[in-house]
Design an enzyme around this catalytic site. Structure first.
Site, PDB file in Angstrom:
ATOM      1  CG  HIS A  37      -2.204  -0.874   1.123  1.00 14.12           C
ATOM      2  ND1 HIS A  37      -3.268  -0.650   0.750  1.00 14.12           N
ATOM      3  CD2 HIS A  37      -2.243  -2.256   1.167  1.00 14.12           C
ATOM      4  CE1 HIS A  37      -4.283  -1.920   0.557  1.00 14.12           C
ATOM      5  NE2 HIS A  37      -3.387  -2.826   0.928  1.00 14.12           N
ATOM      6  CG  ASP A  39       0.994   0.831  -5.185  1.00 13.18           C
ATOM      7  OD1 ASP A  39       0.417   1.133  -3.922  1.00 13.18           O
ATOM      8  OD2 ASP A  39       0.570   0.543  -5.908  1.00 13.18           O
ATOM      9  N   GLY A 127      -4.332 -11.821  -4.704  1.00  9.32           N
ATOM     10  CA  GLY A 127      -3.349 -10.700  -4.593  1.00  9.32           C
ATOM     11  C   GLY A 127      -1.998 -11.086  -5.425  1.00  9.32           C
ATOM     12  CG  LEU A 128      -0.210 -14.170  -6.500  1.00 10.19           C
ATOM     13  CD1 LEU A 128       0.102 -15.617  -6.857  1.00 10.19           C
ATOM     14  CD2 LEU A 128       0.704 -13.784  -5.756  1.00 10.19           C
ATOM     15  CB  SER A 129      -1.379  -8.314 -10.013  1.00  8.41           C
ATOM     16  OG  SER A 129      -1.827  -6.963 -10.415  1.00  8.41           O
ATOM     17  CB  SER A 130      -5.328 -12.103 -12.323  1.00  5.61           C
ATOM     18  OG  SER A 130      -6.525 -11.738 -11.477  1.00  5.61           O
ATOM     19  CB  SER A 131      -6.779  -6.905 -12.020  1.00  4.45           C
ATOM     20  OG  SER A 131      -5.858  -6.274 -10.963  1.00  4.45           O
ATOM     21  CD  GLU A 161      -6.699  -2.775 -11.175  1.00  5.23           C
ATOM     22  OE1 GLU A 161      -6.070  -3.268 -11.997  1.00  5.23           O
ATOM     23  OE2 GLU A 161      -6.874  -3.183 -10.010  1.00  5.23           O
ATOM     24  CG  ASP A 173      -0.941  -4.361  -8.920  1.00  2.82           C
ATOM     25  OD1 ASP A 173       0.173  -4.368  -7.948  1.00  2.82           O
ATOM     26  OD2 ASP A 173      -1.965  -4.751  -8.653  1.00  2.82           O
TER      27      ASP A 173
HETATM   28  P1  ADP Z   1      -5.815  -9.781  -8.223  1.00  2.00           P
HETATM   29  O1  ADP Z   1      -5.350  -8.558  -9.320  1.00  2.00           O
HETATM   30  O2  ADP Z   1      -5.282  -9.613  -7.045  1.00  2.00           O
HETATM   31  O3  ADP Z   1      -5.886 -11.033  -9.099  1.00  2.00           O
HETATM   32  P2  ADP Z   1      -8.408  -8.499  -8.649  1.00  2.00           P
HETATM   33  O4  ADP Z   1      -9.604  -8.398  -7.757  1.00  2.00           O
HETATM   34  O5  ADP Z   1      -7.777  -7.144  -8.648  1.00  2.00           O
HETATM   35  O6  ADP Z   1      -7.430  -9.319  -8.027  1.00  2.00           O
HETATM   36  O7  ADP Z   1      -8.549  -8.803 -10.044  1.00  2.00           O
HETATM   37  C1  ADP Z   1      -9.269 -10.174 -10.184  1.00  2.00           C
HETATM   38  C2  ADP Z   1     -10.241  -9.905 -11.504  1.00  2.00           C
HETATM   39  O8  ADP Z   1      -9.612  -9.454 -12.817  1.00  2.00           O
HETATM   40  C3  ADP Z   1     -11.153 -10.843 -11.763  1.00  2.00           C
HETATM   41  O9  ADP Z   1     -12.212 -11.026 -10.792  1.00  2.00           O
HETATM   42  C4  ADP Z   1     -11.639 -10.595 -13.261  1.00  2.00           C
HETATM   43  O10 ADP Z   1     -12.603  -9.755 -12.972  1.00  2.00           O
HETATM   44  C5  ADP Z   1     -10.350 -10.028 -13.641  1.00  2.00           C
HETATM   45  N1  ADP Z   1      -9.582 -10.947 -14.410  1.00  2.00           N
HETATM   46  C6  ADP Z   1      -8.411 -11.318 -14.331  1.00  2.00           C
HETATM   47  N2  ADP Z   1      -7.890 -12.273 -15.111  1.00  2.00           N
HETATM   48  C7  ADP Z   1      -8.841 -12.303 -15.926  1.00  2.00           C
HETATM   49  C8  ADP Z   1      -9.261 -13.523 -16.882  1.00  2.00           C
HETATM   50  N3  ADP Z   1      -8.016 -14.222 -17.252  1.00  2.00           N
HETATM   51  N4  ADP Z   1     -10.267 -13.434 -17.525  1.00  2.00           N
HETATM   52  C9  ADP Z   1     -11.420 -12.545 -17.208  1.00  2.00           C
HETATM   53  N5  ADP Z   1     -11.118 -11.826 -16.261  1.00  2.00           N
HETATM   54  C10 ADP Z   1      -9.926 -11.684 -15.613  1.00  2.00           C
HETATM   55 MG    MG Z   2      -5.675  -6.453  -8.911  1.00  2.00          MG
END
Ligand code: ADP
Ligand code: MG
Length: 391
Positions: A37, A39, A127-131, A161, A173
């Site tokens: 937190h 950043d 928490g590994l930033s898929s977003s 975001e 991220d």
């Molecule tokens: P984190 O970034 O820690 O993984 P977040 O809540 O910030 O958690 O982001 C997760 C969200 O990002 C998911 O609920 C979805 O809406 C979106 N997301 C991430 N990867 C994908 C994917 N491959 N396909 C569709 N949505 C995705």
């Molecule tokens: Mg995220």
């Protein structure tokens, strides 16, 4: 293990049989080693980009639409290209992609009519930033090789975001997903937006443990923390009007005046100021190969998140407390926004097997859930996946 590119291309062809041959791009998730937190308070952070990535396969079409299919959600979304600039968020996964398309357009980059398939190795919402991986993978796919400065790429992902999805996130991220480097962590100065790479000692392994819980507090508590830090800045400005963010506040100054900061903002500020310093100290300890000191800083950072920033939770504290009792573990802490997700652990390479066994047994016995383990090897940032490997 990385997805096979030809499988993603095959999935794309299956989904979009009328589209041409797709180009393939990847953007990694990240694990933050220390500086949580900090950043959005313009301090330092120290993430590493993971070899788990979001992949985007894309081909141009003549439909006048942007169509996106997520394999992970098994769901398709489409938007007319004319509607991108005034699109509204839907509270769905595609907001991240639409937000990126909107930001690209705003930067003067035309979005072409295209079909896109996304598929991620990064666990979602852990928490590994898929977003950020999704944002940056979509951005490089939609750019399709058009040049962009790496920092502009990271910033437009962050704007997607914070301004479109509505999560008031800092730059970490997206920056890590763009600037990732094999073999090194990235020490980011979130004010100047410069970075330096910090190699980790050879004889340490970084393992993330997924608690498999995510408490719903997530987004609202994040907003609260942002506001509480602003309240702390406001209180501190009474003593020094040149303070613009918590980055400007040294611990010695803070200790002098802290009694005049309201109790909750005071706690939040203490975490931010101390964790920013811990990033600097951790980077120095890593360079000196001082594993003991690195581990100590990890645990201090966790306690600061647990008691001052109050973003941990019972399951995560259990994982940290169990980990630091295992021989060969130098340190453990929560990583990411908080309220669940993952811990990050520093350990001796020959201790990994017994670490996994001990943690899994203890966690299953206590919570009835099986944790997942990720080997966090620093990887390269976003880019195209080469044609040879996609063949
Ligand atoms: P984190 O970034 O820690 O993984 P977040 O809540 O910030 O958690 O982001 C997760 C969200 O990002 C998911 O609920 C979805 O809406 C979106 N997301 C991430 N990867 C994908 C994917 N491959 N396909 C569709 N949505 C995705
Ligand atoms: Mg995220």
């Amino acid at each position: 293990m990385a997805f096979a590119p030809d499988q993603i291309v095959a999935s794309f062809r299956h989904r979009f049989p009328r589209a041409g041959t797709p180009s393939l791009y990847r953007a990694p998730g990240r694990v933050n080693l220390i500086g949580e937190h900090t950043d959005y308070n313009l301090g330092f952070v120290l993430p590493i980009a993971l070899d788990m990535a979001c992949y985007a396969a894309v081909a141009s079409t003549d439909t006048g639409k942007l169509r996106v299919f997520s394999e992970d959600f098994d769901e398709e979304f489409e938007i007319d290209l004319n509607s991108v600039s005034d699109a509204k968020p839907a509270g769905k996964w595609w907001d991240y992609v639409v937000g990126v398309a909107r930001e690209l357009e705003r930067s003067g980059i035309a979005i072409l009519s295209s079909d896109m398939l996304v598929k991620s190795e990064v666990p979602l919402g852990s928490g590994l930033s898929s977003s950020a991986a999704l944002e940056i993978a979509s951005a490089v796919a939609l750019l399709g090789g058009q040049p962009i400065k790496p920092l502009d790429l990271a910033l437009l992902g962050q704007r997607a975001e914070s301004q479109f999805v509505g999560m008031p996130c800092g730059i970490m991220d997206q920056y890590a997903s763009v600037f990732g480097h094999a073999g090194a962590a990235i020490k980011i100065d979130c004010r100047s937006l410069d970075h330096e790479y910090v190699g980790l000692p050879d004889n340490v392994q970084v393992i993330a443990v997924n608690s498999m819980v995510k408490h719903e507090l997530g987004t609202s508590a994040y907003r609260e923390r942002v506001a509480e830090c602003q309240a702390a800045v406001k209180a501190l400005q009474e003593f020094d009007s040149s303070i613009e963010s918590l980055r400007d506040v040294s611990m010695s100054f803070f200790v002098e005046v802290q009694e005049r900061v309201p109790p909750v903002p005071r706690q939040r500020a203490r975490h931010i100021i101390s964790d920013t310093q811990r990033v600097v100290d951790f980077a120095a300890a890593a360079r000196a190969k001082d594993l003991k000191e690195m581990g100590k800083l990890f645990v201090a950072s966790h306690r600061s998140m647990q008691f001052d920033y109050e973003i941990s939770c019972e399951e995560i504290d259990f994982l940290v407390d169990t980990a630091i009792g295992i021989p060969g573990v130098y340190g453990a802490r929560m990583t990411g926004g908080g309220f669940g997700g993952c811990t990050v652990n520093l350990l001796a390479p020959d201790g990994v097997d017994s670490f996994r066994r001990t943690i899994a047994e203890a966690y299953e016995a206590r919570y009835g859930k099986t944790p997942l383990f990720y080997d966090c090897k620093p990887a390269e940032g976003a880019g195209p996946v080469s044609a040879e490997s996609a063949a």
